[in-house]
Enzyme design. Structure first.
Site, PDB file in Angstrom:
ATOM      1  N   GLY A   1     -36.892 -28.927  72.468  1.00  0.00           N
ATOM      2  CA  GLY A   1     -36.617 -28.975  71.035  1.00  0.00           C
ATOM      3  C   GLY A   1     -37.210 -27.810  70.287  1.00  0.00           C
TER       4      GLY A   1
ATOM      5  N   GLU B   1     -62.176 -37.752  69.535  1.00  0.00           N
ATOM      6  CA  GLU B   1     -61.160 -38.756  69.171  1.00  0.00           C
ATOM      7  C   GLU B   1     -59.850 -38.393  69.865  1.00  0.00           C
ATOM      8  OE1 GLU B   1     -58.470 -37.826  67.125  1.00  0.00           O
ATOM      9  OE2 GLU B   1     -59.161 -35.772  66.812  1.00  0.00           O
ATOM     10  N   PHE B   2     -59.055 -39.424  70.141  1.00  0.00           N
ATOM     11  CA  PHE B   2     -57.743 -39.204  70.760  1.00  0.00           C
ATOM     12  C   PHE B   2     -56.674 -39.871  69.894  1.00  0.00           C
ATOM     13  CE2 PHE B   2     -60.944 -38.965  74.076  1.00  0.00           C
ATOM     14  CZ  PHE B   2     -60.646 -37.730  74.651  1.00  0.00           C
ATOM     15  N   LEU B   3     -56.800 -39.690  68.584  1.00  0.00           N
ATOM     16  CA  LEU B   3     -55.890 -40.355  67.652  1.00  0.00           C
ATOM     17  C   LEU B   3     -54.685 -39.479  67.373  1.00  0.00           C
ATOM     18  CD1 LEU B   3     -58.601 -41.329  64.989  1.00  0.00           C
ATOM     19  CD2 LEU B   3     -57.893 -42.647  66.996  1.00  0.00           C
ATOM     20  N   ARG B   4     -53.501 -40.077  67.446  1.00  0.00           N
ATOM     21  CA  ARG B   4     -52.297 -39.341  67.053  1.00  0.00           C
ATOM     22  C   ARG B   4     -51.971 -39.674  65.617  1.00  0.00           C
ATOM     23  NH1 ARG B   4     -48.600 -42.074  71.193  1.00  0.00           N
ATOM     24  NH2 ARG B   4     -50.115 -43.657  70.618  1.00  0.00           N
ATOM     25  N   GLU B   5     -51.639 -38.656  64.841  1.00  0.00           N
ATOM     26  CA  GLU B   5     -51.215 -38.932  63.467  1.00  0.00           C
ATOM     27  C   GLU B   5     -49.981 -39.832  63.547  1.00  0.00           C
ATOM     28  OE1 GLU B   5     -50.913 -35.686  60.730  1.00  0.00           O
ATOM     29  OE2 GLU B   5     -52.620 -34.673  61.650  1.00  0.00           O
TER      30      GLU B   5
ATOM     31  N   LYS C   1     -62.537 -36.242  46.657  1.00  0.00           N
ATOM     32  CA  LYS C   1     -62.107 -37.079  47.780  1.00  0.00           C
ATOM     33  C   LYS C   1     -62.907 -38.386  47.808  1.00  0.00           C
ATOM     34  CE  LYS C   1     -60.406 -34.796  51.634  1.00  0.00           C
ATOM     35  NZ  LYS C   1     -60.642 -34.009  52.856  1.00  0.00           N
TER      36      LYS C   1
ATOM     37  N   THR D   1     -63.519 -31.527  67.186  1.00  0.00           N
ATOM     38  CA  THR D   1     -63.199 -30.879  68.464  1.00  0.00           C
ATOM     39  C   THR D   1     -63.933 -29.546  68.552  1.00  0.00           C
ATOM     40  OG1 THR D   1     -61.045 -31.949  68.417  1.00  0.00           O
ATOM     41  CG2 THR D   1     -61.266 -30.037  69.865  1.00  0.00           C
TER      42      THR D   1
ATOM     43  N   CYS E   1     -53.522 -30.022  65.642  1.00  0.00           N
ATOM     44  CA  CYS E   1     -54.319 -30.137  66.874  1.00  0.00           C
ATOM     45  C   CYS E   1     -53.802 -29.305  68.035  1.00  0.00           C
ATOM     46  CB  CYS E   1     -54.406 -31.598  67.271  1.00  0.00           C
ATOM     47  SG  CYS E   1     -55.035 -32.628  65.954  1.00  0.00           S
TER      48      CYS E   1
HETATM   49  C1  UGA Z   1     -52.640 -34.870  69.143  1.00  0.00           C
HETATM   50  C2  UGA Z   1     -52.934 -35.688  70.414  1.00  0.00           C
HETATM   51  O1  UGA Z   1     -51.746 -36.331  70.864  1.00  0.00           O
HETATM   52  C3  UGA Z   1     -54.019 -36.714  70.160  1.00  0.00           C
HETATM   53  O2  UGA Z   1     -54.315 -37.398  71.379  1.00  0.00           O
HETATM   54  C4  UGA Z   1     -55.258 -35.996  69.636  1.00  0.00           C
HETATM   55  O3  UGA Z   1     -56.285 -36.892  69.329  1.00  0.00           O
HETATM   56  C5  UGA Z   1     -54.904 -35.213  68.378  1.00  0.00           C
HETATM   57  O4  UGA Z   1     -53.858 -34.277  68.691  1.00  0.00           O
HETATM   58  C6  UGA Z   1     -56.137 -34.471  67.925  1.00  0.00           C
HETATM   59  O5  UGA Z   1     -56.587 -33.568  68.653  1.00  0.00           O
HETATM   60  O6  UGA Z   1     -56.724 -34.846  66.919  1.00  0.00           O
HETATM   61  P1  UGA Z   1     -51.091 -35.310  67.024  1.00  0.00           P
HETATM   62  O7  UGA Z   1     -51.234 -33.867  66.712  1.00  0.00           O
HETATM   63  O8  UGA Z   1     -51.213 -36.314  65.944  1.00  0.00           O
HETATM   64  O9  UGA Z   1     -52.181 -35.755  68.143  1.00  0.00           O
HETATM   65  O10 UGA Z   1     -49.711 -35.569  67.615  1.00  0.00           O
HETATM   66  P2  UGA Z   1     -48.741 -35.819  68.813  1.00  0.00           P
HETATM   67  O11 UGA Z   1     -48.028 -37.084  68.549  1.00  0.00           O
HETATM   68  O12 UGA Z   1     -49.331 -35.698  70.142  1.00  0.00           O
HETATM   69  O13 UGA Z   1     -47.750 -34.624  68.498  1.00  0.00           O
HETATM   70  C7  UGA Z   1     -48.097 -33.262  68.593  1.00  0.00           C
HETATM   71  C8  UGA Z   1     -46.837 -32.421  68.601  1.00  0.00           C
HETATM   72  O14 UGA Z   1     -46.053 -32.724  69.733  1.00  0.00           O
HETATM   73  C9  UGA Z   1     -45.917 -32.650  67.405  1.00  0.00           C
HETATM   74  O15 UGA Z   1     -45.401 -31.437  66.937  1.00  0.00           O
HETATM   75  C10 UGA Z   1     -44.835 -33.507  67.904  1.00  0.00           C
HETATM   76  O16 UGA Z   1     -43.626 -33.323  67.227  1.00  0.00           O
HETATM   77  C11 UGA Z   1     -44.748 -33.075  69.348  1.00  0.00           C
HETATM   78  N1  UGA Z   1     -44.341 -34.222  70.126  1.00  0.00           N
HETATM   79  C12 UGA Z   1     -45.069 -35.356  70.000  1.00  0.00           C
HETATM   80  C13 UGA Z   1     -43.276 -34.154  70.928  1.00  0.00           C
HETATM   81  O17 UGA Z   1     -42.605 -33.114  71.040  1.00  0.00           O
HETATM   82  N2  UGA Z   1     -42.940 -35.262  71.628  1.00  0.00           N
HETATM   83  C14 UGA Z   1     -43.649 -36.410  71.501  1.00  0.00           C
HETATM   84  O18 UGA Z   1     -43.311 -37.409  72.130  1.00  0.00           O
HETATM   85  C15 UGA Z   1     -44.730 -36.454  70.679  1.00  0.00           C
END
Ligand code: UGA
Length: 448
Positions: A271, A154-158, A35, A124, A278
């Site tokens: 859905g 962190e509060f980062l969304r993928e 990596k 976390t 996460c």
């Molecule tokens: C999540 C949190 O949103 C972040 O704030 C946090 O930092 C991160 O976990 C973490 O702990 O590292 P992430 O898993 O990237 O981030 O994604 P989200 O966009 O929140 O989606 C999580 C799940 O919810 C996915 O399966 C997605 O499909 C679903 N989702 C997401 C929905 O059903 N609707 C949405 O609008 C967004």
């Protein structure tokens, strides 16, 4: 500032690249030498929008320095972020990587006689991990040299990690003392006038992170539970029901006569359920923490129970449409747990595929980001991997959409008819435009 990052995974590398772009000098270490080599070669080991370009810049400018030697990282820096994994093992949080990395850092701190080195936990960790697990290790070995400990989640969304890092809504700093808090504030000084700084203790910071993820996953499970109710009532559309909820003025406010809807409305859509590395893991870890401490948390339990049923809901709907799935060709559209990522962890699509395999069906899969089969190690070998929408739909009896990729928004009945044996599609994310489909060809779960 001269900072270290331990763990070049999704969280660590994103944090490292972004901090380096804010003119810190950042050393990044990972046990996995491949990596580190990749990062040296300016290659991002995962896909994340916009990050590759910044990686190239910060490696070229030597603001980000990949490092194979932990001693050297500690020698060069005044503090480091711990960004190692905290996976689930037997339904509990597995802290092995946390404890082993802390122990290694302690050795390096002693080796370098580093005074007051700051350790910032970005991974976390469940409440009280700092107090009961990390602090005792540090106190035992570093009381002479002194040290600082902080929890800065962190509060980062993928898919939008770069934007989330660069435009944070809050920076949560849980620290053991004022000196460590000041150190972390200096790290994030760039954001001082841009977002709220929540200064607190280690334990609150740990819980804030879980509360965030539990809340958003709760909204998804709540929506899915409403869909379960609505599917038993003839003529009810749960999407309309939840949309009506969102327009409540306690959610959607009006400023200067303009409606402002918070983006949490996207978590209020029924859905195929949530996935990723996460939400499922963190809700499970919090639930396990509660169980271990004799705290009753039926709501947390229900979030996961409702979610675990969702992939099967998609299959039940397909069965109700086709009668039986036996020997039918099923097209799976979207494998990643959400769009704009290549992450397959805890993906509802993979759960559904595992269930479908038991039903004697032919499965074809397609995901716009998956360009080679190598990425698909977890995929059962019975799946026929396709590399275009046309291919995955050819001769199919039904298509199931699991990911909200923009590429799928173009779908319509004319397109389906060109390729499918039976032009029927189930939209597991509630985002396809029903006006583009003939009556009886677009289905969503939760409708009677
Ligand atoms: C999540 C949190 O949103 C972040 O704030 C946090 O930092 C991160 O976990 C973490 O702990 O590292 P992430 O898993 O990237 O981030 O994604 P989200 O966009 O929140 O989606 C999580 C799940 O919810 C996915 O399966 C997605 O499909 C679903 N989702 C997401 C929905 O059903 N609707 C949405 O609008 C967004």
């Amino acid at each position: 500032m001269r900072l270290g990052i331990i763990g070049a995974g999704y969280v660590g590398l994103t944090t490292g690249i972004c901090l380096a772009s804010l003119e810190h000098e950042v050393y990044i270490f990972d046990m996995n030498k491949d990596k580190i080599e990749k990062i040296k070669d300016k290659k991002l080991p995962f896909y994340e929008k916009g990050l590759q370009e910044i990686l190239e810049n910060v490696i070229s400018s030597r603001d980000l320095i990949p490092e194979n030697n932990l001693d050297n990282l500690v020698k060069q820096t005044d503090g480091c972020f711990i960004c190692v994994g905290t996976p689930t093992k037997n339904n509990s949080i597995d802290l092995t990587q946390i404890t082993s990395s802390i122990k290694s850092i302690v050795e390096s701190i002693k080796q370098n006689s580093k005074k007051d080195y700051k350790i910032i936990i970005r991974s976390t960790i469940v409440p009280n991990t700092s107090k009961n697990v990390i602090l005792p290790i540090l106190e035992q070995s570093l009381s002479d040299l002194g040290f600082g400990l902080a929890v800065v989640p962190e509060f980062l969304r993928e898919g939008s990690a770069l934007d989330d890092f660069m435009n944070p809504d809050k920076i949560v700093i849980g620290s053991m003392n004022h000196e460590t808090e000041s150190f972390v504030k200096e790290v994030f000084d760039h954001f001082q006038n841009e977002c709220e700084f929540i200064e607190t203790n280690l334990e609150s910071s740990e819980l804030i992170k879980y509360t965030n993820n539990a809340f958003f996953s709760m909204l998804i499970s709540f929506s899915n539970e409403i869909a379960n109710v609505s599917e038993t009532i003839s003529g009810v559309d749960p999407y309309q029901v939840l949309k009506a909820l969102v327009s409540d003025k306690r959610i959607t406010t009006k400023i200067d006569n303009k409606k402002i809807t918070p983006s949490l409305d996207s978590y209020l859509i029924p859905g195929c359920g949530f996935g990723g590395s996460c939400f499922p893991k963190d809700v499970q870890a919090l639930l396990d923490y509660a169980n271990n401490n004799n705290i009753s948390t039926p709501l947390l339990k229900a979030i996961l129970e409702i979610n675990s049923e969702r992939p099967n809901k998609m299959i039940l709907l397909a069965e109700s449409i086709l009668g039986t799935l036996k020997n039918k060709k099923i097209s799976i559209l979207g494998l990643t747990f959400k769009p704009d990522t290549d992450d397959l962890r805890s993906s509802p699509a993979l759960d559904a595929i595992r269930l479908l395999i038991k039903k004697d069906v032919k499965i074809s899969v397609f995901d716009p980001i998956i360009k080679s089969k190598i990425k698909l190690k977890e995929l059962p070998e019975q799946c026929n991997v396709c590399f275009s929408i046309e291919d995955v739909l050819t001769d199919s009896d039904i298509a199931l959409v699991f990911t909200k990729w923009k590429e799928f928004k173009l779908l319509n009945s004319d397109f389906l008819k060109k390729f499918m044996k039976n032009p029927v599609i189930i939209d597991g994310r509630g985002f396809l435009n029903s006006e583009k489909f003939d009556p009886g060809s677009l289905f969503r779960i939760g409708r009677s």
